[in-house]
Design a protein around this motif. Structure first.
Motif, PDB file in Angstrom:
ATOM      1  N   ASP A  39       0.842  -1.195   0.000  1.00 38.77           N
ATOM      2  CA  ASP A  39       0.000   0.000   0.000  1.00 38.77           C
ATOM      3  C   ASP A  39       0.878   1.247   0.000  1.00 38.77           C
ATOM      4  OD1 ASP A  39       0.880   0.363   2.663  1.00 38.77           O
ATOM      5  OD2 ASP A  39      -0.846  -0.716   3.471  1.00 38.77           O
ATOM      6  N   GLU A  40       0.289   2.372   0.380  1.00 37.02           N
ATOM      7  CA  GLU A  40       1.011   3.642   0.281  1.00 37.02           C
ATOM      8  C   GLU A  40       2.174   3.779   1.258  1.00 37.02           C
ATOM      9  OE1 GLU A  40      -2.672   4.452   2.872  1.00 37.02           O
ATOM     10  OE2 GLU A  40      -2.151   3.265   1.109  1.00 37.02           O
ATOM     11  N   LEU A  41       2.281   2.901   2.239  1.00 35.91           N
ATOM     12  CA  LEU A  41       3.428   2.954   3.138  1.00 35.91           C
ATOM     13  C   LEU A  41       4.727   2.579   2.416  1.00 35.91           C
ATOM     14  CD1 LEU A  41       1.884   1.411   6.378  1.00 35.91           C
ATOM     15  CD2 LEU A  41       2.634   3.773   6.045  1.00 35.91           C
ATOM     16  N   SER A  42       4.600   1.962   1.254  1.00 36.79           N
ATOM     17  CA  SER A  42       5.770   1.601   0.456  1.00 36.79           C
ATOM     18  C   SER A  42       5.890   2.432  -0.811  1.00 36.79           C
ATOM     19  CB  SER A  42       5.691   0.118   0.051  1.00 36.79           C
ATOM     20  OG  SER A  42       5.662  -0.735   1.166  1.00 36.79           O
ATOM     21  N   LEU A  43       4.988   3.359  -1.011  1.00 33.92           N
ATOM     22  CA  LEU A  43       4.847   4.038  -2.302  1.00 33.92           C
ATOM     23  C   LEU A  43       5.704   5.294  -2.453  1.00 33.92           C
ATOM     24  CD1 LEU A  43       3.225   4.271  -5.002  1.00 33.92           C
ATOM     25  CD2 LEU A  43       1.564   5.648  -3.732  1.00 33.92           C
ATOM     26  N   ILE A  44       6.277   5.423  -3.637  1.00 33.84           N
ATOM     27  CA  ILE A  44       6.836   6.696  -4.108  1.00 33.84           C
ATOM     28  C   ILE A  44       5.967   7.110  -5.286  1.00 33.84           C
ATOM     29  CG2 ILE A  44       8.847   7.955  -4.943  1.00 33.84           C
ATOM     30  CD1 ILE A  44      10.580   5.626  -3.981  1.00 33.84           C
ATOM     31  N   GLY A  45       5.335   8.277  -5.205  1.00 35.42           N
ATOM     32  CA  GLY A  45       4.476   8.735  -6.283  1.00 35.42           C
ATOM     33  C   GLY A  45       5.265   9.126  -7.516  1.00 35.42           C
ATOM     34  N   THR A  67      15.542  12.509   0.139  1.00 30.38           N
ATOM     35  CA  THR A  67      15.586  12.697   1.589  1.00 30.38           C
ATOM     36  C   THR A  67      14.273  12.220   2.189  1.00 30.38           C
ATOM     37  OG1 THR A  67      17.086  14.577   1.376  1.00 30.38           O
ATOM     38  CG2 THR A  67      15.823  14.443   3.413  1.00 30.38           C
ATOM     39  N   TYR A  68      14.327  11.673   3.409  1.00 24.11           N
ATOM     40  CA  TYR A  68      13.161  11.090   4.079  1.00 24.11           C
ATOM     41  C   TYR A  68      12.561   9.967   3.237  1.00 24.11           C
ATOM     42  CZ  TYR A  68      13.346  15.303   7.027  1.00 24.11           C
ATOM     43  OH  TYR A  68      13.733  16.315   7.875  1.00 24.11           O
ATOM     44  N   PRO A  69      13.349   8.945   2.921  1.00 22.50           N
ATOM     45  CA  PRO A  69      12.879   7.864   2.056  1.00 22.50           C
ATOM     46  C   PRO A  69      11.877   6.940   2.743  1.00 22.50           C
ATOM     47  CG  PRO A  69      15.010   7.311   2.977  1.00 22.50           C
ATOM     48  CD  PRO A  69      14.731   8.727   3.391  1.00 22.50           C
ATOM     49  N   VAL A  70      11.040   6.291   1.933  1.00 24.75           N
ATOM     50  CA  VAL A  70      10.202   5.209   2.443  1.00 24.75           C
ATOM     51  C   VAL A  70      11.078   3.970   2.549  1.00 24.75           C
ATOM     52  CG1 VAL A  70       7.979   6.073   1.649  1.00 24.75           C
ATOM     53  CG2 VAL A  70       9.412   4.753   0.082  1.00 24.75           C
ATOM     54  N   TRP A  71      10.603   2.970   3.283  1.00 27.50           N
ATOM     55  CA  TRP A  71      11.478   1.859   3.652  1.00 27.50           C
ATOM     56  C   TRP A  71      12.046   1.072   2.457  1.00 27.50           C
ATOM     57  CZ3 TRP A  71      10.669  -3.553   3.430  1.00 27.50           C
ATOM     58  CH2 TRP A  71       9.390  -3.957   3.033  1.00 27.50           C
ATOM     59  N   PRO A  72      11.289   0.806   1.376  1.00 24.77           N
ATOM     60  CA  PRO A  72      11.919   0.097   0.254  1.00 24.77           C
ATOM     61  C   PRO A  72      13.009   0.936  -0.421  1.00 24.77           C
ATOM     62  CG  PRO A  72       9.519  -0.035   0.110  1.00 24.77           C
ATOM     63  CD  PRO A  72       9.840   1.015   1.121  1.00 24.77           C
ATOM     64  N   GLN A 293      -3.022   7.843  10.627  1.00 24.54           N
ATOM     65  CA  GLN A 293      -2.885   6.414  10.349  1.00 24.54           C
ATOM     66  C   GLN A 293      -1.544   6.003   9.761  1.00 24.54           C
ATOM     67  OE1 GLN A 293      -6.193   5.492   7.774  1.00 24.54           O
ATOM     68  NE2 GLN A 293      -7.718   6.208   9.237  1.00 24.54           N
ATOM     69  N   HIS A 294      -0.701   6.953   9.427  1.00 26.65           N
ATOM     70  CA  HIS A 294       0.563   6.632   8.765  1.00 26.65           C
ATOM     71  C   HIS A 294       1.752   7.069   9.622  1.00 26.65           C
ATOM     72  CE1 HIS A 294      -2.387   6.978   5.458  1.00 26.65           C
ATOM     73  NE2 HIS A 294      -1.678   6.023   4.891  1.00 26.65           N
ATOM     74  N   PRO A 295       2.616   6.139  10.005  1.00 28.48           N
ATOM     75  CA  PRO A 295       3.836   6.517  10.714  1.00 28.48           C
ATOM     76  C   PRO A 295       4.723   7.383   9.816  1.00 28.48           C
ATOM     77  CG  PRO A 295       3.415   4.168  10.916  1.00 28.48           C
ATOM     78  CD  PRO A 295       2.490   4.681   9.858  1.00 28.48           C
ATOM     79  N   GLY A 296       5.578   8.156  10.449  1.00 29.76           N
ATOM     80  CA  GLY A 296       6.372   9.123   9.705  1.00 29.76           C
ATOM     81  C   GLY A 296       7.789   8.706   9.381  1.00 29.76           C
ATOM     82  N   VAL A 297       8.641   9.719   9.274  1.00 36.42           N
ATOM     83  CA  VAL A 297      10.001   9.570   8.757  1.00 36.42           C
ATOM     84  C   VAL A 297      10.846   8.603   9.577  1.00 36.42           C
ATOM     85  CG1 VAL A 297      12.155  10.809   8.341  1.00 36.42           C
ATOM     86  CG2 VAL A 297       9.970  11.857   7.713  1.00 36.42           C
ATOM     87  N   SER A 298      10.836   8.739  10.891  1.00 38.35           N
ATOM     88  CA  SER A 298      11.683   7.902  11.728  1.00 38.35           C
ATOM     89  C   SER A 298      11.302   6.428  11.614  1.00 38.35           C
ATOM     90  CB  SER A 298      11.599   8.352  13.189  1.00 38.35           C
ATOM     91  OG  SER A 298      12.450   7.575  14.004  1.00 38.35           O
ATOM     92  N   PHE A 299      10.011   6.143  11.623  1.00 43.47           N
ATOM     93  CA  PHE A 299       9.520   4.779  11.468  1.00 43.47           C
ATOM     94  C   PHE A 299       9.977   4.201  10.135  1.00 43.47           C
ATOM     95  CE2 PHE A 299       6.339   1.888   9.762  1.00 43.47           C
ATOM     96  CZ  PHE A 299       6.100   1.011  10.809  1.00 43.47           C
ATOM     97  N   VAL A 303      12.461   0.894   9.735  1.00 43.05           N
ATOM     98  CA  VAL A 303      12.003  -0.313   9.039  1.00 43.05           C
ATOM     99  C   VAL A 303      12.919  -0.594   7.849  1.00 43.05           C
ATOM    100  CG1 VAL A 303      10.141  -1.339   7.688  1.00 43.05           C
ATOM    101  CG2 VAL A 303       9.598  -0.085   9.768  1.00 43.05           C
ATOM    102  N   GLY A 304      13.280   0.454   7.106  1.00 42.87           N
ATOM    103  CA  GLY A 304      14.141   0.274   5.945  1.00 42.87           C
ATOM    104  C   GLY A 304      15.520  -0.249   6.303  1.00 42.87           C
ATOM    105  N   LEU A 305      16.112   0.300   7.340  1.00 38.50           N
ATOM    106  CA  LEU A 305      17.444  -0.149   7.737  1.00 38.50           C
ATOM    107  C   LEU A 305      17.419  -1.574   8.275  1.00 38.50           C
ATOM    108  CD1 LEU A 305      18.780   3.128   9.356  1.00 38.50           C
ATOM    109  CD2 LEU A 305      19.665   2.022   7.304  1.00 38.50           C
ATOM    110  N   ALA A 306      16.329  -1.926   8.979  1.00 40.09           N
ATOM    111  CA  ALA A 306      16.195  -3.301   9.459  1.00 40.09           C
ATOM    112  C   ALA A 306      16.037  -4.267   8.293  1.00 40.09           C
ATOM    113  CB  ALA A 306      14.996  -3.407  10.403  1.00 40.09           C
ATOM    114  N   ALA A 307      15.254  -3.861   7.277  1.00 44.86           N
ATOM    115  CA  ALA A 307      15.058  -4.700   6.103  1.00 44.86           C
ATOM    116  C   ALA A 307      16.370  -4.873   5.334  1.00 44.86           C
ATOM    117  CB  ALA A 307      13.989  -4.085   5.199  1.00 44.86           C
TER     118      ALA A 307
END
Length: 316
Positions: A39-45, A67-72, A293-299, A303-307
């Motif tokens: 869903d949009e938690l992984s999305l770059i528009g 800057t401020y990337p999503v986790w993928p 409903q959507h966690p922000g930059v730190s989250f 998640v990305g670094l853990a992945a």
């Protein structure tokens, strides 16, 4: 690509990196493509925007999508890959493929994977990321709120969705003949500003409990369904991260100043560093939640670094 770098202590990594088996790595995994579903938690528009806080360039108008990337995006950056949706250095033929979509349920993700497989093949050098379930949880909760689903049926519905997502992970991995999968549980919405607002709206503390239970039912079914073989798939427990980051006693260790309120004053994905709550300028990354409903930059960064750590250390 500029990525928000966070130092993760071993204890934190244990929270984020779910229990997946596997043997010791023999050689480094080197994917040649990353494909993103969810869903949009992984999305770059298409304009580089994200469902989080978007950084701005020096002109204070243009988006700085790196800057401020999503986790993928964090994972892709770790392997020197970019997406066409965010390609600031004009890399020829970006190796990142974005197939996440706004509002996607597990059924939508299954359909997206099927559509992708109709014209392409997952190979062991294809790194696939998957995060879904948030909208299945929200849909079940809203049906319960409307009186169209009982509590038991709502829990059963999200469990079925979690099982379906687990089956999808197995399908993509295909016992080692398919892609290598980084799959994440969704954030636990029982700790979100949305849950707090529902408590106020209904004067019923059980609504918060229900959102937590729905998340747990989904994640439990997901984890039980995926074949526990770290050679093919690796779990990131974002639901547990939400709980840990929501603990007031851990705010300092997570560099957070606000775990209750949303930082954005406009609807996502239009939130930028110029549209944050009063007093949040310069510290937007210190808010856990971008919106209700959507966690922000730190989250996203954690998640990305853990992945990425999973991909580098699992015996893919």
């Amino acid at each position: 690509m500029r990525v928000l770098k966070s130092l993760l202590a071993p204890a934190l990594l244990a929270v984020l990196l779910g229990g997946c088996g596997g043997s010791t790595r023999v050689e480094s995994y080197a994917p040649n493509r990353i494909v993103v579903f969810g869903d949009e938690l992984s999305l770059i528009g298409t304009n580089g925007s994200k469902y989080s806080v978007n950084a701005l360039k020096a002109d204070a108008v243009s988006l700085d999508c790196a800057t401020y990337p999503v986790w993928p995006q964090v994972v892709a950056d770790g392997y020197g890959m970019v997406f066409s949706e965010c390609n600031p250095t004009a890399v020829a033929s970006p190796a990142g493929v974005m197939k996440a979509s706004v509002g996607a349920t597990v059924a939508d993700v299954v359909a997206a994977v099927s559509a992708f497989q109709a014209s392409s093949t997952f190979t062991p050098q294809t790194l696939v990321t998957v995060m879904a379930g948030q909208h299945d949880i929200l849909n079940a909760y809203k049906a319960y709120d409307a009186g169209t689903l009982s509590r038991a049926l709502a829990l059963s519905q999200v469990s079925a969705a979690g099982k379906a997502l687990g089956a999808l992970v197995n399908n993509v991995a295909n016992q080692g003949s398919g892609g290598r999968v980084l799959y994440s549980t969704p954030p636990n919405l029982g700790y979100s500003p949305f849950a707090a607002a529902e408590l106020v709206r209904t004067s019923d503390a059980d609504r918060v409990t229900l959102l937590k239970e729905l998340t747990l039912a989904f994640t439990a079914a997901l984890r039980l369904e995926v074949i526990n073989d770290g050679r093919y798939a690796a779990l990131i427990t974002a639901d547990e991260l939400t709980i840990s980051m929501s603990d007031p006693t851990k705010m300092v260790s997570y560099a957070l100043t606000n775990i209750v309120d949303q930082v954005c004053t406009v609807a996502l994905p239009n939130c930028t560093t110029a549209t944050m709550a009063a007093g949040a300028a310069g510290v937007g990354t210190a808010y856990l939640w971008a919106d209700a409903q959507h966690p922000g930059v730190s989250f996203q960064s954690r998640v990305g670094l853990a992945a990425l750590n999973r991909a580098r250390n699992n015996p893919f």
